[in-house]
Design a protein around this motif. Structure first.
Motif, PDB file in Angstrom:
ATOM      1  N   ALA A 149       0.653  -1.119   0.051  1.00 57.35           N
ATOM      2  CA  ALA A 149       0.127  -0.109  -0.092  1.00 57.35           C
ATOM      3  C   ALA A 149       0.822   1.083   0.210  1.00 57.35           C
ATOM      4  O   ALA A 149       0.605   2.065  -0.749  1.00 57.35           O
ATOM      5  N   SER A 150       1.824   1.209   0.752  1.00 58.76           N
ATOM      6  CA  SER A 150       2.531   2.582   1.113  1.00 58.76           C
ATOM      7  C   SER A 150       3.447   2.518  -0.304  1.00 58.76           C
ATOM      8  O   SER A 150       3.660   3.840  -0.739  1.00 58.76           O
ATOM      9  N   SER A 155      -4.736   1.651  -1.713  1.00 57.09           N
ATOM     10  CA  SER A 155      -5.189   1.596  -0.428  1.00 57.09           C
ATOM     11  C   SER A 155      -5.236  -0.198  -0.058  1.00 57.09           C
ATOM     12  O   SER A 155      -5.144  -0.840  -0.921  1.00 57.09           O
ATOM     13  N   ARG A 156      -5.040  -0.446   1.342  1.00 53.00           N
ATOM     14  CA  ARG A 156      -5.036  -1.888   1.528  1.00 53.00           C
ATOM     15  C   ARG A 156      -6.206  -2.671   1.380  1.00 53.00           C
ATOM     16  O   ARG A 156      -6.167  -3.648   0.974  1.00 53.00           O
ATOM     17  N   SER A 157      -7.513  -1.979   1.522  1.00 52.09           N
ATOM     18  CA  SER A 157      -8.824  -2.513   1.119  1.00 52.09           C
ATOM     19  C   SER A 157      -8.709  -2.784  -0.206  1.00 52.09           C
ATOM     20  O   SER A 157      -9.157  -4.034  -0.839  1.00 52.09           O
ATOM     21  N   ARG A 158      -8.260  -1.910  -1.087  1.00 49.24           N
ATOM     22  CA  ARG A 158      -8.226  -2.222  -2.613  1.00 49.24           C
ATOM     23  C   ARG A 158      -7.289  -3.357  -3.213  1.00 49.24           C
ATOM     24  O   ARG A 158      -7.620  -4.090  -3.744  1.00 49.24           O
TER      25      ARG A 158
END
Ligand SMILES: [Zn+2]
Length: 207
Positions: A149-150, A155-158
């Protein structure tokens, strides 16, 4: 036709793990940080070596034994040379040796701050697949989804949704791999063909 952008990410953690040791200076269990300095003591033909740590609160020294009463012949030549030249890479390997630290301390504090060195290994025009090879030679505690993510700006959810739909694959895969700590030699393959922002993810993957 397989159109792919292939990159390698080498993870260089910035801060070594800190064992919590009973401090004789300020009292109680405190995190100790490595000074990066080795103390070597020759006793006749026997050698002792310590890695010097400092209490992060009061600076009291704690000498972590690397070995005691070793004969020069009993030491691996590489270790002996590293000790004599204060080899930073060898010292770093000791600082990140979690198994050895766990023998000295009940609690080891780890940090996720790292420099990620990125290289492009191959690229075909109009690529839609992104393949990331991870090189993690020092213990690194960040979760895979947080790292991706970073570093990719997604995003982490994506990322989790891509993983669930099979568009993000992890090799080798394990139960709950996205939430587990980053492992050396992991390959991540992401199909970005349907993602509107594939271009920015691709840019982030290589920079
Ligand atoms: Zn202290």
């Amino acid at each position: 036709m397989c159109t792919i952008l292939k990159v390698r990410w080498t993870i260089n953690p910035r801060i070594a793990p800190e064992p919590w040791i009973a401090c004789s200076g300020c009292g109680g269990l405190k995190p100790f940080r490595s000074s990066g300095k080795i103390r070597l003591n020759a006793n006749g033909k026997k050698l002792d070596a310590w890695l010097v740590y400092k209490c992060s609160v009061c600076d009291k020294t704690w000498n972590r034994t690397l070995f005691e009463r070793q004969t020069v012949r009993g030491l691996a030549p590489a270790a002996l040379e590293a000790l004599q030249t204060n080899d930073i890479r060898w010292i770093r390997a000791q600082e990140f040796d979690l198994d050895a630290l766990r023998r000295k301390a009940q609690h080891i504090e780890e940090f996720t701050d790292a420099h990620v060195q990125k290289e492009v290994l191959g690229e075909t025009d109009g690529w839609t697949m992104l393949e990331i090879e991870l090189v993690v030679t020092l213990a690194y505690s960040a979760r895979l989804d947080r790292l991706l993510a970073s570093e990719l700006g997604l995003s982490r959810s994506r990322l989790q949704a891509l993983y669930r739909s099979g568009k993000l694959q992890i090799h080798p895969d394990r139960a709950d791999a996205m939430r587990r700590r980053v492992k050396d030699s992991t390959r991540i393959v992401i199909d970005l063909a349907d993602q509107a922002d594939w271009h920015s993810a691709g840019l982030a993957a290589r920079l």
